[in-house]
Design a protein around this motif. Structure first.
Motif, PDB file in Angstrom:
ATOM      1  N   GLU A 130       0.834  -1.204   0.000  1.00  0.00           N
ATOM      2  CA  GLU A 130       0.000   0.000   0.000  1.00  0.00           C
ATOM      3  C   GLU A 130       0.874   1.262   0.000  1.00  0.00           C
ATOM      4  O   GLU A 130       0.575   2.226  -0.702  1.00  0.00           O
ATOM      5  N   ASP A 166      -5.947  -1.535  -2.180  1.00  0.00           N
ATOM      6  CA  ASP A 166      -7.332  -1.095  -2.028  1.00  0.00           C
ATOM      7  C   ASP A 166      -7.848  -0.328  -3.243  1.00  0.00           C
ATOM      8  O   ASP A 166      -9.021  -0.441  -3.596  1.00  0.00           O
ATOM      9  N   HIS A 167      -6.984   0.467  -3.879  1.00  0.00           N
ATOM     10  CA  HIS A 167      -7.442   1.328  -4.972  1.00  0.00           C
ATOM     11  C   HIS A 167      -6.620   1.159  -6.251  1.00  0.00           C
ATOM     12  O   HIS A 167      -6.612   2.053  -7.095  1.00  0.00           O
ATOM     13  N   ALA A 183      -8.771   1.269  -9.382  1.00  0.00           N
ATOM     14  CA  ALA A 183      -9.327   2.614  -9.539  1.00  0.00           C
ATOM     15  C   ALA A 183      -8.268   3.579 -10.056  1.00  0.00           C
ATOM     16  O   ALA A 183      -8.569   4.438 -10.896  1.00  0.00           O
ATOM     17  N   ALA A 184      -7.034   3.441  -9.570  1.00  0.00           N
ATOM     18  CA  ALA A 184      -5.952   4.306 -10.050  1.00  0.00           C
ATOM     19  C   ALA A 184      -5.725   4.085 -11.542  1.00  0.00           C
ATOM     20  O   ALA A 184      -5.573   5.044 -12.312  1.00  0.00           O
ATOM     21  N   TRP A 219      -4.558  14.784  -5.988  1.00  0.00           N
ATOM     22  CA  TRP A 219      -3.892  13.667  -5.314  1.00  0.00           C
ATOM     23  C   TRP A 219      -2.825  14.177  -4.349  1.00  0.00           C
ATOM     24  O   TRP A 219      -2.717  13.690  -3.231  1.00  0.00           O
ATOM     25  N   SER A 267      -9.723   7.218   0.186  1.00  0.00           N
ATOM     26  CA  SER A 267     -10.961   6.678  -0.403  1.00  0.00           C
ATOM     27  C   SER A 267     -11.817   7.779  -1.004  1.00  0.00           C
ATOM     28  O   SER A 267     -12.414   7.596  -2.068  1.00  0.00           O
ATOM     29  N   PHE A 291     -10.571   8.675  -4.488  1.00  0.00           N
ATOM     30  CA  PHE A 291     -10.936   7.701  -5.530  1.00  0.00           C
ATOM     31  C   PHE A 291     -12.434   7.686  -5.789  1.00  0.00           C
ATOM     32  O   PHE A 291     -12.859   7.499  -6.937  1.00  0.00           O
ATOM     33  N   THR A 292     -13.238   7.930  -4.786  1.00  0.00           N
ATOM     34  CA  THR A 292     -14.683   8.026  -4.993  1.00  0.00           C
ATOM     35  C   THR A 292     -15.008   9.238  -5.859  1.00  0.00           C
ATOM     36  O   THR A 292     -15.820   9.154  -6.786  1.00  0.00           O
ATOM     37  N   ARG A 315     -14.104   8.513  -9.497  1.00  0.00           N
ATOM     38  CA  ARG A 315     -14.658   7.319 -10.125  1.00  0.00           C
ATOM     39  C   ARG A 315     -15.636   7.739 -11.216  1.00  0.00           C
ATOM     40  O   ARG A 315     -16.618   8.411 -10.950  1.00  0.00           O
TER      41      ARG A 315
END
Length: 113
Positions: A7, A48-49, A52-53, A87, A99, A102-103, A106
């Motif tokens: 991570e 976790d992401h 998404a990245a 970011w 989170s 990324f939300t 999205r």
């Protein structure tokens, strides 16, 4: 323990890519996204992401190469710089802040600039 290390490497990769996008007189944002996004699938998919990245940076490239989009260098640069700037403002010690980033990114509304 290994998950935590992965991570941290993921966060560092997002930060490095963002800094590269924001480097004056650096490479084109499109080229950076195309050259760098794959790592989020190959190296960080289990993060976790990670997926998404990858999706975010591929959406940035879509501003130039997707026929449904604006297909302009300027749009790709603007959105890429916005993603990178946001970011770099994320509190990376806060899972909630990460989170939220990324939300927020999205699948944005089609072609916001």
């Amino acid at each position: 323990m290994e998950d935590d290390r992965l991570e941290r490497r993921f966060l560092a990769a997002m930060t490095a890519l963002s800094r590269l996008v924001l480097t004056p007189q650096g490479e084109r944002t499109y080229d950076i996204a195309m050259d760098s996004a794959g790592q989020f699938i190959t190296d960080f998919f289990n993060c976790d992401h990670g997926g998404a990245a990858y999706a975010i940076w591929m959406e940035v490239s879509d501003y130039l190469d997707d026929p449904r989009g604006p297909m302009t260098e300027q749009a790709c640069e603007e959105v890429g710089r916005k993603v990178a700037t946001e970011w770099l403002a994320v509190d990376q010690s806060s899972p909630e802040s990460i989170s939220d980033f990324f939300t927020r990114w999205r699948s944005p509304t089609p072609w916001p600039v």
